[in-house]
Scaffold this active site. Structure first.
Site, mmCIF file in Angstrom:
data_model
loop_
_atom_site.group_PDB
_atom_site.id
_atom_site.type_symbol
_atom_site.label_atom_id
_atom_site.label_comp_id
_atom_site.label_asym_id
_atom_site.label_seq_id
_atom_site.Cartn_x
_atom_site.Cartn_y
_atom_site.Cartn_z
ATOM 1 N N ARG A 29 -5.436 0.961 -7.485
ATOM 2 C CA ARG A 29 -4.088 0.467 -7.209
ATOM 3 C C ARG A 29 -4.071 -1.050 -7.338
ATOM 4 O O ARG A 29 -4.596 -1.770 -6.492
ATOM 5 C CB ARG A 29 -3.641 0.919 -5.825
ATOM 6 C CG ARG A 29 -3.528 2.440 -5.761
ATOM 7 C CD ARG A 29 -3.248 2.965 -4.386
ATOM 8 N NE ARG A 29 -3.400 4.424 -4.390
ATOM 9 C CZ ARG A 29 -3.649 5.146 -3.313
ATOM 10 N NH1 ARG A 29 -3.771 4.559 -2.138
ATOM 11 N NH2 ARG A 29 -3.790 6.453 -3.405
ATOM 12 N N LYS A 82 -2.102 21.718 -2.653
ATOM 13 C CA LYS A 82 -1.251 20.565 -2.981
ATOM 14 C C LYS A 82 -1.865 19.776 -4.143
ATOM 15 O O LYS A 82 -3.057 19.462 -4.115
ATOM 16 C CB LYS A 82 -1.097 19.655 -1.758
ATOM 17 C CG LYS A 82 -0.310 18.378 -2.001
ATOM 18 C CD LYS A 82 -0.224 17.578 -0.706
ATOM 19 C CE LYS A 82 0.508 16.258 -0.910
ATOM 20 N NZ LYS A 82 -0.305 15.274 -1.667
ATOM 21 N N TYR A 104 -8.893 17.135 2.545
ATOM 22 C CA TYR A 104 -9.578 16.822 1.291
ATOM 23 C C TYR A 104 -10.937 17.507 1.295
ATOM 24 O O TYR A 104 -11.535 17.715 2.353
ATOM 25 C CB TYR A 104 -9.803 15.311 1.146
ATOM 26 C CG TYR A 104 -8.552 14.495 0.949
ATOM 27 C CD1 TYR A 104 -7.787 14.638 -0.208
ATOM 28 C CD2 TYR A 104 -8.150 13.565 1.894
ATOM 29 C CE1 TYR A 104 -6.646 13.872 -0.404
ATOM 30 C CE2 TYR A 104 -7.011 12.797 1.705
ATOM 31 C CZ TYR A 104 -6.271 12.959 0.553
ATOM 32 O OH TYR A 104 -5.145 12.201 0.362
ATOM 33 N N ARG A 136 0.200 8.080 -7.165
ATOM 34 C CA ARG A 136 -0.795 7.180 -6.578
ATOM 35 C C ARG A 136 -2.221 7.462 -7.045
ATOM 36 O O ARG A 136 -3.156 6.813 -6.596
ATOM 37 C CB ARG A 136 -0.727 7.278 -5.049
ATOM 38 C CG ARG A 136 0.586 6.764 -4.487
ATOM 39 C CD ARG A 136 0.760 7.093 -3.018
ATOM 40 N NE ARG A 136 -0.199 6.440 -2.142
ATOM 41 C CZ ARG A 136 -0.117 5.166 -1.754
ATOM 42 N NH1 ARG A 136 0.876 4.401 -2.201
ATOM 43 N NH2 ARG A 136 -1.007 4.645 -0.928
ATOM 44 N N THR A 155 -5.556 19.555 -0.470
ATOM 45 C CA THR A 155 -5.218 18.661 -1.576
ATOM 46 C C THR A 155 -6.317 18.686 -2.630
ATOM 47 O O THR A 155 -7.481 18.438 -2.316
ATOM 48 C CB THR A 155 -4.998 17.232 -1.065
ATOM 49 O OG1 THR A 155 -3.901 17.227 -0.147
ATOM 50 C CG2 THR A 155 -4.678 16.279 -2.211
ATOM 51 N N GLN A 198 -3.526 18.557 6.538
ATOM 52 C CA GLN A 198 -3.910 18.323 5.148
ATOM 53 C C GLN A 198 -5.390 17.979 5.079
ATOM 54 O O GLN A 198 -5.893 17.160 5.842
ATOM 55 C CB GLN A 198 -3.076 17.179 4.567
ATOM 56 C CG GLN A 198 -3.416 16.802 3.138
ATOM 57 C CD GLN A 198 -4.411 15.653 3.078
ATOM 58 O OE1 GLN A 198 -4.504 14.836 3.990
ATOM 59 N NE2 GLN A 198 -5.181 15.598 2.014
ATOM 60 N N SER A 211 -2.053 13.913 7.662
ATOM 61 C CA SER A 211 -3.051 13.561 6.661
ATOM 62 C C SER A 211 -4.451 13.496 7.271
ATOM 63 O O SER A 211 -4.620 13.111 8.434
ATOM 64 C CB SER A 211 -2.706 12.198 6.053
ATOM 65 O OG SER A 211 -3.756 11.718 5.248
ATOM 66 N N HIS A 215 0.719 13.419 -6.412
ATOM 67 C CA HIS A 215 0.261 12.523 -5.344
ATOM 68 C C HIS A 215 1.144 11.271 -5.254
ATOM 69 O O HIS A 215 0.674 10.173 -4.953
ATOM 70 C CB HIS A 215 -1.201 12.132 -5.559
ATOM 71 C CG HIS A 215 -1.982 12.032 -4.279
ATOM 72 N ND1 HIS A 215 -2.903 12.969 -3.895
ATOM 73 C CD2 HIS A 215 -1.972 11.111 -3.294
ATOM 74 C CE1 HIS A 215 -3.445 12.617 -2.742
ATOM 75 N NE2 HIS A 215 -2.883 11.502 -2.349
ATOM 76 N N TYR A 261 0.832 -1.207 0.000
ATOM 77 C CA TYR A 261 0.000 0.000 0.000
ATOM 78 C C TYR A 261 0.865 1.256 0.000
ATOM 79 O O TYR A 261 0.617 2.196 -0.771
ATOM 80 C CB TYR A 261 -0.932 0.008 1.210
ATOM 81 C CG TYR A 261 -1.813 1.240 1.278
ATOM 82 C CD1 TYR A 261 -2.965 1.330 0.513
ATOM 83 C CD2 TYR A 261 -1.478 2.313 2.090
ATOM 84 C CE1 TYR A 261 -3.776 2.462 0.554
ATOM 85 C CE2 TYR A 261 -2.269 3.455 2.136
ATOM 86 C CZ TYR A 261 -3.419 3.524 1.369
ATOM 87 O OH TYR A 261 -4.203 4.651 1.406
#
Length: 295
Positions: free
Chosen positions: A163, A253, A128, A280, A154, A126, A106, A277, A24
């Protein structure tokens, strides 16, 4: 093995961590084209060597965003850092403070804002853009109350990238029972991690958003909630909404294009993070270092 370099630490992490967590944190999205470009393009840069200069006094101190740093470096937000080391975000915050550089927490960190701030140095936070604006308002209020000096907003994740490594490792896909069995087997194969992080590092929630998903118990449940709540309709106008709540510096960001850089500054950003990122999310874009000169 005694670590002497970044690659050594990566190898130690590969040995210590359960396979699902190493894959991960180590992997990128899709075919990992951008992830490889990030490494290769950075390695291709040659330093300019000059000689016969007085190097007896070297000072890398910088002042930015109202802070004095010992060097122009910061610890970037890493999701679920508390699954790689016991209360990992708190450990990282203490290490950053010792080095005199900022640590950015985060949104999807295992340790909550308040726990990290209690280490003595409030982190940068950070954020979202989530659909639930009420919860975003609460998060921003908590960050302000904890003394977070900078907001890192972000913008390059309207939806999570796929992923492949996580599917292959069993971290995602296959249903809850298969995931649970994979994690159990992985934990038994890594007893040092299981004792130090798996048992002594609890609770394994996403601390800052735990109250919003009280019915969830596993980290993957929280990640699924986050993925479902990314706001795909977000535009630069939404930065005005954030600015209405947050009166401190805002760093945007996830910028890779000069036009987006101009838009961010026009929208009131005090700083930019040129970033894809870590390779990712959207695979196939240019590396961050290749995008930097034009921005």
């Amino acid at each position: 093995m005694r670590a002497a370099s970044v690659s050594d630490y990566r190898e130690l992490a590969r040995r210590r961590l359960p396979h699902i967590f190493f894959e991960y944190i180590d992997g990128g999205s899709y075919a990992e084209v951008t992830l490889r470009r990030n490494v290769e393009d950075l390695e291709a840069i040659a330093l300019r060597q000059r000689v016969m200069r007085d190097m007896s006094k070297i000072d890398m101190t910088v002042e930015t965003l109202g802070q004095k740093l010992k060097m122009p470096v910061g610890l970037a937000p890493v999701g679920m850092a508390g699954m790689y080391a016991r209360r990992g975000e708190a450990q990282a915050s203490r290490a950053a403070a010792t080095a005199g550089v900022p640590f950015c927490l985060s949104t999807v960190g295992v340790c909550a804002i308040e726990e990290v701030a209690a280490t003595g140095t409030p982190p940068w936070f950070q954020l979202y853009m989530l659909k639930d604006r009420g919860y975003m308002r609460e998060l921003l209020s908590r960050a302000k109350a904890a003394g977070c000096p900078v907001l890192v907003f972000t913008v390059d994740l309207p939806l999570p990238g796929s992923r492949y490594r996580d599917v292959r490792s069993g971290f995602t896909g296959g249903g809850p029972l298969a995931q649970m069995l994979t994690q159990l087997r992985d934990g038994l194969a890594h007893p040092a991690w299981t004792w130090d992080v798996g048992l002594r590092g609890r609770p394994h929630t996403l601390g800052s958003v735990a109250a919003a998903v009280q019915e969830s118990r596993r980290v993957t449940d929280f990640l699924a909630w986050i993925a479902q709540n990314f706001d795909r309709s977000v535009t630069w106008k939404d930065l005005d909404w954030v600015r209405g709540i947050w009166d401190g510096p805002i760093v945007v960001k996830g910028i890779l294009d000069p036009d987006d850089a101009r838009e961010a500054v026009k929208a009131g950003a005090q700083g930019l993070v040129v970033s894809n990122h870590g390779g990712r999310q959207l695979d196939g874009v240019r590396s961050s270092i290749a995008a930097l000169p034009r921005i």
